[in-house]
Design an enzyme around this catalytic site. Structure first.
Site, PDB file in Angstrom:
ATOM      1  N   LYS A 220     -59.768  17.331   8.669  1.00 19.30           N
ATOM      2  CA  LYS A 220     -61.035  16.811   8.162  1.00 19.30           C
ATOM      3  C   LYS A 220     -60.930  15.630   7.716  1.00 19.30           C
ATOM      4  CE  LYS A 220     -64.584  16.435   5.572  1.00 19.30           C
ATOM      5  NZ  LYS A 220     -64.779  15.367   4.801  1.00 19.30           N
TER       6      LYS A 220
ATOM      7  N   GLY B 212     -56.525  14.357  -2.634  1.00 21.54           N
ATOM      8  CA  GLY B 212     -57.863  13.705  -2.963  1.00 21.54           C
ATOM      9  C   GLY B 212     -58.083  13.959  -4.465  1.00 21.54           C
TER      10      GLY B 212
ATOM     11  N   CYS C 167     -53.137   6.584  -5.036  1.00 20.58           N
ATOM     12  CA  CYS C 167     -53.200   7.629  -6.156  1.00 20.58           C
ATOM     13  C   CYS C 167     -51.876   6.913  -7.168  1.00 20.58           C
ATOM     14  CB  CYS C 167     -52.738   9.393  -5.775  1.00 20.58           C
ATOM     15  SG  CYS C 167     -51.602   9.084  -3.755  1.00 20.58           S
TER      16      CYS C 167
ATOM     17  N   GLU D 236     -52.071  16.923  -2.959  1.00 14.23           N
ATOM     18  CA  GLU D 236     -51.610  15.910  -3.882  1.00 14.23           C
ATOM     19  C   GLU D 236     -52.671  15.191  -3.874  1.00 14.23           C
ATOM     20  OE1 GLU D 236     -51.564  12.625  -4.164  1.00 14.23           O
ATOM     21  OE2 GLU D 236     -51.878  11.703  -2.319  1.00 14.23           O
ATOM     22  N   LEU D 237     -53.426  15.038  -5.966  1.00 17.30           N
ATOM     23  CA  LEU D 237     -54.317  14.593  -6.203  1.00 17.30           C
ATOM     24  C   LEU D 237     -54.156  13.184  -7.341  1.00 17.30           C
ATOM     25  CD1 LEU D 237     -55.059  18.861  -7.482  1.00 17.30           C
ATOM     26  CD2 LEU D 237     -55.164  17.249  -5.232  1.00 17.30           C
TER      27      LEU D 237
ATOM     28  N   TRP E 215     -59.584   8.371   2.543  1.00 15.79           N
ATOM     29  CA  TRP E 215     -59.849   6.619   3.422  1.00 15.79           C
ATOM     30  C   TRP E 215     -59.170   6.010   2.577  1.00 15.79           C
ATOM     31  CZ3 TRP E 215     -60.614   3.697  -0.728  1.00 15.79           C
ATOM     32  CH2 TRP E 215     -60.902   3.958  -1.386  1.00 15.79           C
ATOM     33  N   ASN E 216     -57.985   6.064   1.552  1.00 13.30           N
ATOM     34  CA  ASN E 216     -57.716   5.135   0.893  1.00 13.30           C
ATOM     35  C   ASN E 216     -56.308   4.401   1.961  1.00 13.30           C
ATOM     36  OD1 ASN E 216     -56.504   7.497   0.305  1.00 13.30           O
ATOM     37  ND2 ASN E 216     -55.702   6.490  -1.849  1.00 13.30           N
TER      38      ASN E 216
ATOM     39  N   GLU F 110     -58.531   8.193 -14.481  1.00 12.14           N
ATOM     40  CA  GLU F 110     -57.608   7.229 -13.791  1.00 12.14           C
ATOM     41  C   GLU F 110     -58.613   6.384 -13.203  1.00 12.14           C
ATOM     42  OE1 GLU F 110     -55.786   8.153  -9.234  1.00 12.14           O
ATOM     43  OE2 GLU F 110     -56.569   9.511 -10.556  1.00 12.14           O
TER      44      GLU F 110
END
Length: 404
Positions: free
Chosen positions: A99, A151, A207, A173-174, A75-76, A306
């Site tokens: 999704k 995420g 992130c 991509e975390l 969502w960011n 984080e």
């Protein structure tokens, strides 16, 4: 193009669904247009066969699509995260199923409509508004050939595990806990400005947001004063107001999680010279002030975790060697920044010492359509953007021709 024409509506939609300031939303939509233009201009060149002399009549490498890619997006950055994957994957000839996060389904529908209105055949880019619990079932479908997720590390680890068992390619991509190193020869006004921009971006919910500020003791007091003043000057307010620089957090629950990280750090000895309190506001309001946490030590949430909100952890170190050690003392490895006027020194640190996928010098970390984006360690696998991003979801095929 359609993206630029509809930018005001899309920026307002982001503000209403997840709290992004409209001025940031407009910039996000523009970036989406730029990534589309980048692949339109470079895609054919990137996908051209590569001839490799091997002593036979012909030997070359081709790049062909893998098929349907499932993209699981957060969502960011509800437009940019999707478009940087879609522009790349579609250029390679793949189809895509989106999704999206459950709180930005309006953005997801608007993105699908852009592709349809631009002339893409139905189904080439398809929005699938499903629950997270249904993702594994979709990933098991034989027509899904690859998956990309942006995420959290736990969720990415699960998706990577499922994809691995199915022998399907994944790009993960975390999370990140980006360190910004402020060395004793830094230009401090620029450093404070860039650190503020990196932390205030998207209300700290990024992130690649600047999270840990590792400052050498020779300039610590001077930098902290400048940084505090610039953080305090950021205009926080209604995200629909074009003058607002930072809106609210995405939810009250997210704010509570961030606030607990601050409280626990204070209980362990940290200090809070700016922010750190939940402001009064209407029920359901998720505003949280730009916050600075100092006297941060190993073991505190402000050091170890984080913090996905507008909180800056400031860590004092003796010298460059300790700064590099602290920067790397994390399971994450997404982005980092180095502030020094000695560019040779900066490039040595960036090239040889920092364990991350991106390092910026005298600037805050940001993505660029032309440059590969991704992390090391627990920040993920694979790359997005640039030619390297395009290569993630193609079949790299060797062709050897013998003349008889």
């Amino acid at each position: 193009g359609l993206l630029r024409q509809r930018a005001p509506q899309h920026a307002e939609l982001m503000a209403r669904e997840m709290g992004k300031a409209v001025r940031e939303g407009l910039g996000e939509v523009e970036k989406c247009a730029l990534v589309c233009e980048y692949y339109a201009e470079n895609g054919e060149k990137f996908l051209a066969p590569e001839h490799v002399p091997t002593g036979v009549h012909a030997s070359y490498v081709t790049f062909s699509p893998v098929g349907c890619i499932l993209i699981i997006m957060p969502w960011n950055f509800p437009f940019w995260q999707v478009f940087r994957q879609a522009a790349c994957g579609l250029t390679a000839g793949n189809t895509m199923i989106l999704k999206h996060a459950s709180n930005v389904l309006g953005c997801a529908a608007a993105i699908e409509k852009i592709f349809l209105d631009a002339g893409f055949p139905p189904g080439v880019f398809q929005n699938m508004p499903i629950a997270g619990s249904q993702v594994d079932k979709v990933l098991h479908h034989p027509l899904i050939r690859a998956v990309s997720i942006t995420g959290s590390t736990p969720v990415g680890r699960h998706i990577g595990e499922v994809a691995g068992k199915l022998l399907k390619k994944s790009v993960l991509e975390l999370g990140g806990s980006d360190p910004y190193l402020i060395l004793e020869d830094a230009e401090l006004n620029n450093a404070a400005q860039m650190c503020t921009a990196g932390r205030a971006l998207n209300c700290g919910q990024s992130c690649i947001g600047a999270k840990r500020f590792v400052v050498t003791e020779a300039v610590y007091d001077q930098f902290l004063a400048l940084f505090t003043a610039k953080m305090a000057a950021v205009k926080v307010g209604d995200p629909l107001n074009p003058e607002t620089q930072m809106g609210p957090m995405v939810s009250v629950a997210s704010r509570a999680e961030v606030h607990q990280q601050v409280i626990k750090s204070v209980e362990m000895g940290a200090k809070v010279p700016l922010g750190g309190t939940i402001p009064e506001g209407p029920k359901g309001s998720a505003f949280y002030p730009l916050t600075i946490v100092t006297d941060v030590k190993k073991g505190m949430p402000a050091y170890e975790e984080e913090i996905f909100g507008p909180v800056a952890s400031v860590i004092k170190v003796r010298d460059e060697a300790e700064a590099v050690h602290v920067a790397n003392d994390t399971p994450f490895g997404l982005g980092a920044a180095v502030f020094t006027q000695d560019l040779g020194r900066a490039m040595r640190i960036a090239n040889e010492e920092i364990e991350s996928g991106l390092v910026f010098v005298n600037d805050h970390v940001k993505s660029n359509p032309a440059l590969p984006f991704g992390g090391a360690k627990e920040s993920g696998l694979g790359r997005e953007c640039g030619r390297y991003g395009l290569m993630e979801f193609v079949n790299i095929k060797t062709v050897v021709v013998k003349k008889v």
